[in-house]
Design an enzyme around this catalytic site. Structure first.
Site, mmCIF file in Angstrom:
data_model
loop_
_atom_site.group_PDB
_atom_site.id
_atom_site.type_symbol
_atom_site.label_atom_id
_atom_site.label_comp_id
_atom_site.label_asym_id
_atom_site.label_seq_id
_atom_site.Cartn_x
_atom_site.Cartn_y
_atom_site.Cartn_z
ATOM 1 C CG ASP A 130 -2.370 -0.508 1.089
ATOM 2 O OD1 ASP A 130 -2.456 -1.879 0.498
ATOM 3 O OD2 ASP A 130 -3.363 -0.429 1.478
ATOM 4 C CG HIS B 250 2.107 0.269 4.278
ATOM 5 N ND1 HIS B 250 1.261 -0.586 5.103
ATOM 6 C CD2 HIS B 250 0.394 1.345 3.958
ATOM 7 C CE1 HIS B 250 0.306 -0.676 5.796
ATOM 8 N NE2 HIS B 250 0.190 0.324 5.112
#
Length: 269
Positions: A87, A234
Site C-alpha cells: 500500500d 507498505h
C-alpha cells in the site's frame, strides 16, 4: 377484319400487356427480396398458410458484468495460497526495492496506489505492471475518514484515483479498491464495483507503517497468518527499510510452510 376477329385481337393484346406487367412486377419483387436478405431479413419465411413468419429473436444482449460489492479476502488459487498486498506507493526509493525482493522470490503482489503518487511516478507504475503485479485503487488523498464523508466525495476520491493510476500505467486496468484504513462504506463498495474494481480487505496487518522493527513485522505475519490469506505491507508513506527486510524473511518462510502465492479473488464465490 370482322367483329369477331377484332375482339380476338383485342383480347390477345390485353393478355400480352398483363403478362409484361406481371414479369416486371416479379423482377421487382425478386430485387426487393434480395435487398431484404442483404439487410438481414433473409431469415424470414412463410408459415403453413403462406403468412410471413416473424424473424427469430436472438439471445438478449449481455449486460456489463459488475464486480461483487463484498470485500475480498480469499485467494484466487484457494488452498494454502496467500496474497501479498503493498500500500501507499509508488515511492521512488522503496517501490523498486520491494519489486526486487518480489522478483527474487518469484512472487506477484497487488499494489494499492494513491492516485497522485501514481501520476507523479508513471514509470514505476508501468514497472509494477510489467513485472506481472496487479493494481489497486487507494484513493487520491488516503483519507482514513472517508466513511464519514458525503457520497459525492467518496466517488471523486475513488474514480479520480482510478483514472490517474490507469493513465500512469499506460492502459492497464485497476482491478481492486482498498479504502484507506479500511474505511469502507456501502456506497464506496458500490462505486468501486460499478467501476469494475473488487473491494479489497486484509487479514494480516503487519503494522509496518509504524516501523516496529523487522522482527516485529515478521512475527506479526507468523502469528496472524491463521486469520486469513491476505497480508498487508507498505511501500509508501515513510521509511520502508524495515518492510523490505521483513519481506526478505517472510517470503521464503511462507514457502517453507508450503504456502503458494496468488491474487485476491475478484468474482463472487
Amino acid at each position: 377484319m370482322g367483329l369477331k376477329g377484332k375482339y380476338t385481337a383485342h383480347i390477345a393484346v390485353a393478355a400480352s400487356a398483363v403478362a409484361i406487367s406481371l414479369a416486371a412486377w416479379g423482377a421487382t419483387a425478386l430485387t426487393d427480396t434480395e435487398a431484404a436478405a442483404q439487410a438481414g431479413a433473409g431469415s424470414q419465411g412463410t408459415g403453413p398458410e403462406g403468412r410471413t413468419k416473424e424473424p427469430e429473436q436472438g439471445p438478449p444482449p449481455v449486460s456489463k458484468v459488475r464486480m461483487p460489492q463484498g470485500i475480498a479476502h480469499a485467494a484466487e488459487a484457494g488452498g494454502k495460497a496467500v496474497n501479498i498486498t503493498i500500500d501507499d506507493g509508488p515511492d521512488p526509493r522503496w517501490t523498486p526495492q520491494v519489486l526486487e525482493v518480489l522478483k527474487e522470490h518469484n512472487v506477484k503482489a497487488v499494489f494499492c496506489m494513491v492516485g497522485p503518487r501514481a501520476k507523479e511516478f508513471p514509470d514505476l507504475v508501468k514497472r509494477v505492471v510489467a513485472d506481472g503485479h496487479r493494481l489497486c485503487d487507494h484513493t487520491t488523498s488516503h483519507d482514513t475518514t472517508m466513511d464519514k464523508k458525503p457520497v459525492a466525495y467518496q466517488k471523486q476520491q475513488i474514480l479520480d484515483a482510478k483514472r490517474m493510476i490507469e493513465e500512469a500505467a499506460g492502459g492497464a486496468k485497476v482491478e481492486y479498491y482498498r479504502a484507506p484504513g479500511g474505511a469502507f462504506t456501502p456506497d464506496s463498495r458500490r462505486i468501486a464495483a460499478e467501476a469494475g474494481m473488487r473491494p479489497l480487505g486484509w487479514n494480516v496487518d503487519t503494522k509496518d507503517f509504524e516501523q516496529p522493527g523487522t522482527a516485529a513485522i515478521v512475527g506479526t505475519v507468523k502469528n496472524e497468518l491463521s486469520n486469513g490469506p491476505t497480508i498487508l505491507f507498505h511501500d509508501g508513506g515513510g521509511d520502508r527499510g524495515q518492510t523490505v527486510e521483513a519481506l526478505k524473511q517472510v517470503l521464503p518462510w511462507l514457502k517453507e510452510q508450503g504456502r503458494t502465492f496468488s491474487f485476491p479473488v475478484r468474482t463472487a464465490p
